[in-house]
Motif scaffolding. Sequence first.
Motif, mmCIF file in Angstrom:
data_model
loop_
_atom_site.group_PDB
_atom_site.id
_atom_site.type_symbol
_atom_site.label_atom_id
_atom_site.label_comp_id
_atom_site.label_asym_id
_atom_site.label_seq_id
_atom_site.Cartn_x
_atom_site.Cartn_y
_atom_site.Cartn_z
ATOM 1 N N UNK A 168 0.823 -1.207 0.000
ATOM 2 C CA UNK A 168 0.000 0.000 0.000
ATOM 3 C C UNK A 168 0.859 1.260 0.000
ATOM 4 N N UNK A 169 0.201 2.393 0.088
ATOM 5 C CA UNK A 169 0.907 3.666 0.017
ATOM 6 C C UNK A 169 1.749 3.987 1.232
ATOM 7 N N UNK A 170 1.655 3.170 2.282
ATOM 8 C CA UNK A 170 2.494 3.324 3.461
ATOM 9 C C UNK A 170 3.683 2.376 3.429
ATOM 10 N N UNK A 171 3.830 1.615 2.331
ATOM 11 C CA UNK A 171 4.908 0.632 2.235
ATOM 12 C C UNK A 171 4.633 -0.647 2.989
ATOM 13 N N UNK A 172 3.375 -0.879 3.336
ATOM 14 C CA UNK A 172 2.990 -2.058 4.103
ATOM 15 C C UNK A 172 2.296 -3.092 3.208
ATOM 16 N N UNK A 173 2.358 -4.350 3.617
ATOM 17 C CA UNK A 173 1.609 -5.389 2.926
ATOM 18 C C UNK A 173 0.144 -5.337 3.364
ATOM 19 N N UNK A 174 -0.760 -5.413 2.375
ATOM 20 C CA UNK A 174 -2.187 -5.530 2.667
ATOM 21 C C UNK A 174 -2.734 -6.725 1.890
ATOM 22 N N UNK A 175 -3.662 -7.435 2.498
ATOM 23 C CA UNK A 175 -4.210 -8.646 1.896
ATOM 24 C C UNK A 175 -5.001 -8.318 0.635
#
Length: 433
Positions: free
Chosen positions: A376-383
């Motif tokens: 995502x736009x925060x650099x995090x993994x999202x399902x």
Amino acid sequence: MSELFAENMSILQRRWPALAAQLAALPEAGVDAELVEGQQSTLRIDGIQLSSRHDRLAEAQVQADSVAQSAAVVHLYGTALGEVIPLLLARPALQQLHVHLLNEALFALLLRLLPMPWLAAPQLHLQLAAQSKEIQLPFLALPAELQLASETNARIRDRLVAEIHLPFVNRRFSADDPQRQARLADNRSGYAADTDVRALDGRHAGAELLLLAPGPTLSRHYDRLRQIQCQAGRPVLLCVDTAYLPLRRAGIRPDYVVSIDYYIHPGILPGDDSHETALIYFPMIDPQVIQGWQGPRFAACSASPQYAALQSTVSRGMLFSRGSVLHPAVDLAVRMGARRITFLGTDFAFINHETHAGWPAGLLTPSDMPTDWVVNGHGQRVSTLLNFRSYLCDLERFIECHPEVAFFNGCRDGARIDGAEYDEHWCQGEGHE
């Protein structure tokens, strides 16, 4: 530093110094590896086995055989334990073997564990997969590393998986499917009578347009959208079919709605009080939706073979489509002349265990939390779901083909969309429903 690691790194430093420095800087314990024994041995990383534990060479031969022996250039994504690389290098026709690393931390671990004499082969070129924006053909992608790709290389991973799955996806849209052909026959007369979508070309030249998709974050924008629709000189509001009813329930009337799918019916896209919204549709949707629509109707199709026979007698404008209704919607926006397009609700991901705003869990997509992910736009993994990742890839390809248009993303919590900058005006207050 072990002797084996020093030997491998010396080759890397000589041939690819920047990559060598990047790999050397990674923590030595960056990957949790487990030895798996069978007739042979292999490694298991995060529950994923890198190769066969019974006959690694036979497995590698099967993988190598998926690329024609005559290929002068081959692109290999991932290395696993390296067995497939000597097999490819031994081919008389091979001139270049491009090895694209999908997980840099994994490869750094393998440098410490395995001899890699093939690193010195003059035909071999080594780089991170993320150094290329697009996948290269012909390619061979190792299954384990498609599962283990790092965030850095996730975009290329997604494009590889979409390309591998494409032949199976296309079977759903066979021109010989009797149900789909019956649907086209049912819609033929109305389709021929409705206005060609090409009549909308240039209608909003130079305009700002908000493209509204039904991702979970769409609901965050309802208040602002209600305010905007009452303003003079406001942006054009264009939505996809599954966003229409949630928007109407929130008091928002889109100017246009796009619908393409066989499974869209009046319960999803009702025609009641639709006189202020234009419907742009493919002739595969439920005839009751078309017949019940009170606003203007514009007929369109795609280049799919399932429309070829109809298109030969009833020619209508073609919109770009690769499986998601978002694709023809964004193509329509560009054809209408919009020069600033902002995506709202285009999440391509599960947000707070939801896939769609305004719809019960599981009604439009499976409600079980998937194991696939995007960044995502925060650099995090999202399902996410595999098909969502595929749709995202093709949207990004479309954006890249239209540099004349400024694309923006109105939310960081969903998938990052390459080519669409974040619009801070819409991103404010994220994390609040």
